[in-house]
Design an enzyme around this catalytic site. Sequence first.
Site, mmCIF file in Angstrom:
data_model
loop_
_atom_site.group_PDB
_atom_site.id
_atom_site.type_symbol
_atom_site.label_atom_id
_atom_site.label_comp_id
_atom_site.label_asym_id
_atom_site.label_seq_id
_atom_site.Cartn_x
_atom_site.Cartn_y
_atom_site.Cartn_z
ATOM 1 C CG HIS A 70 -0.234 0.351 2.486
ATOM 2 N ND1 HIS A 70 0.545 -0.554 3.161
ATOM 3 C CD2 HIS A 70 -0.169 1.501 3.188
ATOM 4 C CE1 HIS A 70 1.058 0.022 4.227
ATOM 5 N NE2 HIS A 70 0.641 1.284 4.273
ATOM 6 C CG HIS A 85 0.561 5.678 3.189
ATOM 7 N ND1 HIS A 85 -0.759 5.452 3.499
ATOM 8 C CD2 HIS A 85 1.288 4.937 4.053
ATOM 9 C CE1 HIS A 85 -0.832 4.615 4.509
ATOM 10 N NE2 HIS A 85 0.397 4.290 4.867
#
Length: 166
Positions: A70, A85
């Site tokens: 992620h 992110h």
Amino acid sequence: MLKRLFGNTAVSKEVIIKSPVSGKYVDLTDIPDPTFSEKRMGDGFAVEPDEGKIVSPINGKIVQIFPSKHAIGIKSEEGLDILIHIGLENVSLKGIGFEVHVNEGDRIKTGDILIEFNLEEVVQDSMCAVTPVVFTEGSQVVKMMREEVSDLIAGDTEIMTIKVKS
């Protein structure tokens, strides 16, 4: 003699940062996570994504891919460290719904696909798909100049010009 007259001024290089994902610009201070909104990891911006595709915002190199897929760390050709992110509080997905298209050490160009993800799963799991883009080494940044844009196109829309120490 020039050094004495002008001091020890560091030369800086400019890095143009393009959007890593299509969507809406979000000020970092508006993110509902103090780690990002209080700039604990560094200054930057965020995007509320319209799609599940992250592209490189710069020319550079992949320096880190998080095991949960992620988040990704990249370094620009000029030496600027950047963290992308995807979403907030989604480590529990353990990489499910994320497909990474690069490896650590790969050279990348602006617009290269880095990660594809299932936007619906990220929203469902974390309630927020906002994607922070953070310049993690504040000491590298000499000056940040933001473009006045709100609708962003991945790999195309210029968001910032950063002057970095060389």
